[in-house]
Write an enzyme that holds these catalytic residues in place. Structure first.
Site, PDB file in Angstrom:
ATOM      1  CB  SER A 106      -0.903   0.005   1.236  1.00 13.78           C
ATOM      2  OG  SER A 106      -1.561   1.246   1.383  1.00 13.78           O
ATOM      3  CE1 TYR A 129      -6.353   4.667  -1.832  1.00 11.59           C
ATOM      4  CE2 TYR A 129      -4.188   4.832  -0.813  1.00 11.59           C
ATOM      5  CZ  TYR A 129      -5.463   4.289  -0.860  1.00 11.59           C
ATOM      6  OH  TYR A 129      -5.819   3.358   0.072  1.00 11.59           O
ATOM      7  CB  THR A 155      -6.851   2.639  -5.036  1.00 10.10           C
ATOM      8  OG1 THR A 155      -6.189   1.410  -4.708  1.00 10.10           O
ATOM      9  CG2 THR A 155      -8.190   2.680  -4.325  1.00 10.10           C
ATOM     10  CE  LYS A 254      -7.968  -3.035  -3.914  1.00 11.48           C
ATOM     11  NZ  LYS A 254      -8.932  -2.269  -3.112  1.00 11.48           N
ATOM     12  CG  HIS A 278     -11.505   1.058  -0.346  1.00 13.67           C
ATOM     13  ND1 HIS A 278     -10.743   1.696  -1.305  1.00 13.67           N
ATOM     14  CD2 HIS A 278     -10.763   1.098   0.783  1.00 13.67           C
ATOM     15  CE1 HIS A 278      -9.611   2.115  -0.761  1.00 13.67           C
ATOM     16  NE2 HIS A 278      -9.599   1.749   0.515  1.00 13.67           N
TER      17      HIS A 278
END
Length: 380
Positions: A106, A129, A155, A254, A278
């Site tokens: 992440s 992100y 994401t 995603k 999520h």
């Protein structure tokens, strides 16, 4: 207590972690309707039981984005996972590499890209992100490429963070300053094994990849403020073209639940997508992944690799997702619970459980390879 299932690991994690960390892993947004639906809708999927077929040789392996995988499974990106065990992301990446499945780091991990790259014997995927500071994003992409990350998981379902009431109640979010620190320290003191192993000996506790922009001495409240101020709610598909231009490897989008968005990802030039809400942590009341998956798989017609997450709690659930149209499955809470409970050994055991459960589910459904799992296995 010995864990015999992923559900057992959830209970072990609850006993071991300070409340604010367990609630962060376990919770969803608002009333957690979608979180519950992810599990219940997937478990409602019935498979056809077939008999008198030669199922003496079951092959669980597949290929995901050019990478051979022992299971059609990858470890999903989990924020703050490194706080669940000492240098937790490194332990999880080692377990995934040893088992032969992809691990996804992440953006908001405790361990930075470089540390995980040094600690893992195999390359790992990186999750990112859309952040307002494009120069910072470009730097993260460069670091991921230099670390040998073969795929980027981007994401898109978090233009703003969802309202997660458990985090407010536990003191993880919304408890600034000294009062918040004292509250979290008190919870940590009540978990002495975690406090010693992670709280004291697992330092540094900075969020490694974003530490340079948070500054020295930053705490959790600074992190949540950074998220609110730096995640970009103005982003559109045209902005993702910049990401596609920057990243030369496989790009996986995603956070898709709608077939139109899935087709837009194909038009963008994505190599894969993840059907995901999520983990029920964003729009409460949204479709469960199991309900959204078939229409998206139909919409993209095999043009990209389709992954799915949400509610997967067993190897049987993995088979269900594949029968609904996925090419592979991301597991999130399953490995986070196990990491909290037993570290690297726990993550390895969860993968072993998934493999054993998949083997039984496939044998009793009359299929012997991942490629043979299809919608024909669904009981109508």
């Amino acid at each position: 207590m010995k864990a015999a299932s992923i559900g057992d690991y959830r209970e072990l994690a609850r006993r071991r972690l300070p409340r604010f960390l367990f609630e962060y892993i376990d919770g969803g947004s608002y009333s957690e309707t979608t979180l519950r639906r992810n599990v219940s809708d997937l478990q409602d999927i019935a498979l056809r039981q077939r008999v008198l077929r030669d199922v003496s040789n079951i092959d669980l392996s597949t290929t995901l984005f050019g990478q051979k995988s022992a299971l059609p499974v990858a470890l999903a990106p989990i924020g703050l996972a490194g706080m669940n065990a000492r240098r937790g992301e490194v332990q999880a990446a080692r377990a995934a590499a040893a088992f032969g499945v992809p691990f996804t780091l992440s953006t908001v991990s405790a361990c930075p890209i470089g540390e995980v790259a040094k600690g893992s014997p195999a390359p790992f995927w990186f999750q990112l992100y859309m952040i307002r500071d494009r120069a910072f994003m470009k730097d993260l992409l460069t670091r991921a490429a230099e670390a040998g990350c073969p795929a980027l998981v981007f994401t898109v379902d978090m233009p703003v963070p969802g309202s997660r009431y458990r985090d407010l109640r536990s003191g993880l979010a919304g408890a600034p300053g000294l009062a918040g620190d004292v509250r979290r320290i008190w919870q940590a003191v009540q978990r002495p094994a975690w406090a010693w192993e992670v709280g004291i000996n697992g330092r540094p506790h900075a969020l490694g990849n974003v530490a340079p922009v948070l500054g020295d001495g930053s705490g959790l409240e600074d992190f949540f403020a950074w998220m609110r101020n730096n995640f970009d709610p103005s982003v559109t598909w045209s902005d993702l073209e910049w990401v596609r231009d920057q990243w030369k490897g496989p790009l996986i989008i995603k956070g898709l639940l709608d077939p139109e968005d899935a087709r837009a990802a194909v038009d963008l030039g994505a190599d894969g997508l993840v059907v995901s809400n999520h983990g029920g942590r964003q729009l409460d009341g949204a479709l469960s992944s199991a309900r959204a998956l078939p229409a998206i798989a139909e919409a993209v017609q095999g043009k990209v690799t389709v992954l799915a997450d949400g509610g997967v709690r067993s190897g049987l659930d993995v088979v269900r997702m594949l029968a609904l149209g996925a090419d592979g499955v991301l597991i999130g809470r399953a490995w986070a619970y196990a990491l909290a409970a037993r570290g690297e050994a726990g993550v390895t055991h969860v993968l072993e459980l998934l493999a054993a459960e998949m083997t039984v589910a496939m044998a009793l459904s009359g299929v012997t390879s991942v490629d043979a799992i299809s919608g024909t296995m669904l009981a109508r």
